[in-house]
Every structure is written in C-alpha cells, then in structure tokens.
Enzyme design. Structure first.
Site, short mmCIF file in Angstrom:
data_model
loop_
_atom_site.label_atom_id
_atom_site.label_comp_id
_atom_site.label_asym_id
_atom_site.label_seq_id
_atom_site.Cartn_x
_atom_site.Cartn_y
_atom_site.Cartn_z
N CYS A 385 44.45 36.89 38.77
CA CYS A 385 45.32 35.90 39.39
C CYS A 385 45.04 35.74 40.89
CB CYS A 385 46.79 36.22 39.09
SG CYS A 385 47.83 34.75 39.14
N HIS A 514 46.74 36.64 33.49
CA HIS A 514 46.96 38.09 33.61
C HIS A 514 46.62 38.78 32.30
CE1 HIS A 514 49.15 38.15 37.48
NE2 HIS A 514 49.52 36.93 37.13
N GLU A 516 46.20 41.75 31.75
CA GLU A 516 46.86 43.07 31.64
C GLU A 516 48.09 43.03 30.74
OE1 GLU A 516 46.66 41.22 34.38
OE2 GLU A 516 48.42 41.38 35.67
N1 GLN Z 1 50.34 33.67 44.62
C1 GLN Z 1 49.43 33.10 43.68
C2 GLN Z 1 49.99 31.87 43.00
O1 GLN Z 1 51.15 31.66 43.02
C3 GLN Z 1 48.99 34.12 42.64
C4 GLN Z 1 50.08 34.56 41.75
C5 GLN Z 1 49.79 35.86 41.06
O2 GLN Z 1 48.88 36.58 41.44
N2 GLN Z 1 50.56 36.19 40.03
O3 GLN Z 1 49.26 31.11 42.42
#
Ligand code: GLN
Length: 541
Positions: A385, A514, A516
């Site tokens: 992410c 994600h 994970e």
């Molecule tokens: N801050 C980033 C976004 O909002 C990444 C979010 C995250 O890593 N979950 O896109």
C-alpha cells in the site's frame, strides 16, 4: 449455540486468541463456527482511530474496518469473517437511532434496556445466520465491571435466559504471580467472577491467563469459590506463540468439555494439525532477517508494536512454510531521515526490506530512502500500500530525476503528483466524510503474464483487500514503466494500478492492496512466500 467470551481482572490478556483457539478446535470437531467481536467504544468502526489508540485496523472482505481480533478469527478459523460479525457501541446505537427516526419502533419509547441489547442480539443472530454456524463465538471487549460493556453483558444474560442450554459463558481472567509472594493468587479472579454474577451471569469455564500453569490446589480453590468443577478451570500460561494455544487447550480437552456442556454433536479428531504446527514453528531453521521500515508509535515510555500485526503474522507464516526462522526487526524511518549517512549500518544486515501501509507525512522521506537502498543494493523489497506508493515516488525521483515527485497526501503542490487522490475521494474529503469512505475491501486484480506476481500466484485473476484513498497516477504510467517500474497488476478495466515490479532485481514488488490480510498459518500468502524465498536466497549468495 452461542459462546460468550468475557474478560476479567485486566485487558490485553489475549481474549481474542482464546476465542479464536476455542473456535478452531470446535471447527475441528466437525462444527461450523463463526466469531463475532464486540468493541465497547462509541466509534462506529475502527477506521478513524489513531493506531496508538487501537493498533492495526483489520479490513474484512466486504470492506469493514475492524479490530485485529477479527484477523485472529480469520487466521485461526480459516474463514472470511464478514462485516456483520463486528459491532461497536456506536454502530449499535446508530442503528437503533436510525430505526427510531424512521418510525421503526412504531411510536414506542425507545429505551437503553431492552432496545440496545435486543439490537446486539439481533446482530449476533444475523452473524450466525450469515455463516450458517452451529456455534457462534462472541467476544465482548474490555473487562467485566467496566461501565462500557454492561449492555453487551445484558445481551448475553437475555440470550441465556431465553435459551439456557444453548449459551455458554467463558471468562478469561488474569492470575497474577506477584514476585514478592512467588505464588499464584486466585482472589482477583474470584472478584471478577463476582462481577460476572452481578450482571446475572455464571461462567461455565474459566481460562486462567498467567505467567504460570495453574496448579491443582488453586484450580480446586477457584472452582469451589466460583461454583465450577476443577476441570472447568483451564490453564493458559504464557506461551511462545499464539499458535501454541489451540494445542494447549486441546490437551486440556476444552472442545470435549464445551461439546458436553452444550450437548451438541461433534467429535474431536484423534490428530489436530495445530499440534504439529506448534512443533514446526519452534524448530530452528535458517534465520531470515526482515526489516519493517515504518514510523514508530510511542505512548509514554512504551512503543507499540502491533500496529503492523497482520504483516508480522504474514511474514511468519511464509517463513515457517519455508522451514526458516523469522527474525523481524523494526526500523524507524525517522531514524534514517536523521542519519542518512548511516543507512548501510541501519539496513545493511537485512535479508529483506518491507514497507507496510501508512498515512501522513511523518517518516515518509526515510521510507523513500529505504526503497532506494533496497533497489540499488538489490535487497529484496516488498511494499504494501503506502509501500507501493513510496516505491513509485522513489523511481520517479531517482531514476526519472523528478526530484519533487510525491504523493499529494504529503505535498499538494508537487509538480509531479505520481500518487494522487482517487477521483471519488475529493468530495468526500471536502465534506470531512472520513469514516468508512476509503476504497475498502476486496477488489479484483488482473496479473500480466510473465510477471513475478503472476508466477507467484500461479493464476491470472486475484481478489485482494484494500484500504486507501490515493492511487498511482495514470498520467505518469508510461514514463514510470519506461524507467523500469512495470505495472503488472491492474484493475480489470486497466485503470487502477494494483502491483508494480522493478525488473532486474532479485525481488522488488509492491502492491496497492494489503496481501497480509489473506495470509493464514496453514496457507501463507504467495507474495510473502516469494519475498521470503528471495530473502533466503540473498543470504546464501
Ligand atoms: N495513505 C495511503 C492512501 O491513503 C496509503 C494507505 C495505506 O497504506 N493503507 O492511499
């Protein structure tokens, strides 16, 4: 059948793991099991809470932002636990108030009791129905005696009153062994039982969390004082891994005891995969040292680690699968920022570098420096992410020479917004509509043939969970691809970039989603396995 798990004496003793472990053991006995988490706070979900307050947010398949315990249920039970399985005081009240506003109560006075507990019960039943479960584990957050969870305990009492034989109460309580006494004390737990009794409930099983195994003398004493047989007092001493808990409970016949009490059909298998698993994870294998580069969260004199819990679990699952031993270290990205000359000292000994999800500008520059280090020194790199967004910025700055490249989350004025706000998000932020409005939950991703991701997954189409507002800016896609950053995973309409890979590198892969969240102890995530394999190879080279 419903099993309520409540806490006594103090929080943080692993009620979630106890709930998940009992659940998985019952599942082994042929029962269909689901688990519900109740959080007593007024926030409608965990999405808007600071990680210091709450730890890492767990995102369900259907996009709910929930508590990490939901992650434990999914990992232990190997099922997807949907949104209906999570509730907070805020969510319950919100539903009741909205129903009242639409005349759902037909003009009656709506009262805290019984209407709030009735809504809780109807949510538990909805979760039970959604999973067609024989047994629903319901974990009530906090400890008995707290003002905040009284209405949830009242819901348990009302359910028990209606169906006395179908509801069990498990108390997870702490048994201190004060150093000055050198002896395990039962009294705090006796008081906790009294508090459970005060709300009209009687524990059917007490799980005694402690540094030590509870002995027979104390089992007898506690049983006598709390109206239970000695075998209903379960030992739950500290163990090296949460995955040791199912086999610990199995040895004490917890599933059989519960099946007998509930009088349900269920047969415990002769062998449980958890027993073997618990042995496997403690065998010493080749060490693999992974550094998680993130920002630290400190509270008072303590630093919180569980803000990246799913990532850590996923790293462990993959490493154990490869018969290696995980050595996970924390790297504070702000330290890299402060001492850029010492980056080789900080990152030099690692076999792999991982940048997890994140928000805001603190520590961002250090993360970008860590990506650069991994790319140039050919250290396996895995970005999740924010970790993908950092990788994109790094390539834009250091290969394409756009020194001001950034995400608009950090720099709204940048001339090279390689990561920018998703279209539909602008208005939401303008209206300060933050809760539950990110791109959340499961979305499809198509993998390019010949890519590392495609090879690791073994197929072309995957579903993965998301939680972000910003995205890879398609305006820069071609130029970034020409610089070596390949967009190998995209949404089916090819508009959103989901995975990037940097070629000519042992492992440089980053995902907008994600992965994970989908790693399970017995089924590690293929991308994590690929990353750890590359990290193990690096060491051998
Ligand atoms: N801050 C980033 C976004 O909002 C990444 C979010 C995250 O890593 N979950 O896109």
């Amino acid at each position: 059948m419903t099993i309520f798990v409540v806490g006594g004496v103090m929080s943080g003793v692993g009620k979630g793991v106890v709930t998940a472990s009992i659940g998985t053991l019952l599942k082994e006995c042929g029962l269909k099991v689901t688990a519900v988490k109740i959080d007593p706070y007024v926030n409608v979900d965990a999405g808007t809470m600071n990680p210091i307050e709450h730890g890492e947010v767990f995102v369900t398949k259907d996009g709910a932002e929930t508590d990490q315990d939901m992650g434990n249920y999914e990992r232990f039970l190997e099922v997807d636990v949907p949104r209906v399985n999570y509730m907070t005081t805020g969510a319950v009240y919100q539903t009741v108030i909205e129903r009242e506003r639409s005349l759902g109560y037909g003009g009656k006075t709506v009262e805290v009791v019984p209407h709030i507990p009735l809504e809780v019960i109807s949510r538990i039943r909805a979760a039970q129905e959604a999973s067609d479960a024989d047994v629903t584990m319901v974990e009530i957050g906090g400890t008995v005696g707290e003002y905040q969870n009284v209405l949830f305990l009242e819901a348990a009492r009302m359910m028990k009153r209606d169906e006395p034989h179908n509801v069990l109460i498990v108390l997870v309580s702490y048994m201190p062994v004060p150093a000055s006494l050198g002896e395990m004390k039962t009294k705090p737990t006796q008081y906790a039982v009294k508090l459970v009794n005060e709300v009209g409930l009687f524990p059917d099983l007490i799980v005694t969390r402690s540094t030590h195994v509870i002995d027979d003398v104390r089992k007898a004493k506690l049983g006598f004082n709390c109206g239970l047989k000695a075998e209903d007092i379960i030992a739950a001493p500290d163990v090296p891994s949460i995955y040791d808990v199912p086999s610990l409970f199995r040895k004490q016949h917890v599933p059989e005891i519960i099946i007998n009490k509930l009088k349900i059909r269920g047969r415990c298998p002769i062998k449980s995969p958890w027993v073997e698993f618990s042995k496997k994870i403690h065998r010493k294998g080749k060490p693999v040292r992974i550094g998680i580069v993130g920002k630290y969260f400190s509270t008072g004199d303590f630093v919180l680690g569980d803000v990246y819990l799913c990532v850590i679990e996923a790293l462990k699952h993959a490493t154990w699968h490869l018969k290696a031993t995980p050595e996970i270290t924390w790297i504070n990205s702000e330290e890299i920022e402060k001492k850029p000359k010492e980056i080789s000292r900080i990152l030099g000994k690692l076999d792999g570098i991982l940048i997890p999800g994140g928000f805001g500008n603190r520590g961002v520059e250090g993360k970008i420096m860590a990506v650069k280090y991994a790319r140039e020194h050919k250290v396996p790199y895995f970005g999740l992410c924010y970790g993908m967004q950092m990788a994109t910025i790094e390539v834009a700055r250091n290969i394409l020479g756009w020194t001001d490249a950034n995400t608009t989350e950090v720099d709204k004025q940048t001339k090279h917004p390689v990561i920018h706000l998703m279209n539909e998000q602008e208005e939401r932020l303008r209206n300060t509509s933050y809760g539950g409005t990110m791109r959340l939950g499961e979305y499809p991703c198509i993998l390019q043939s010949g890519s590392l991701a495609r090879r690791l997954y073994g197929h072309e189409f995957v579903m993965e969970r998301h939680r972000h507002r910003y995205e890879f800016n398609p305006v820069y896609r071609e130029r970034l691809e020409n610089a070596g950053l390949h967009c190998v995973g995209t949404s089916p309409d090819n508009n959103l970039v989901e995975i990037v890979e940097f070629k000519n590198h042992p492992f440089f892969l980053a995902t907008q989603f994600h992965p994970e969240f989908l790693s399970r102890p017995f089924h590690p995530h293929p991308l994590f396995v690929g990353f750890i394999k590359a990290a193990l190879n690096k060491k051998r080279a």
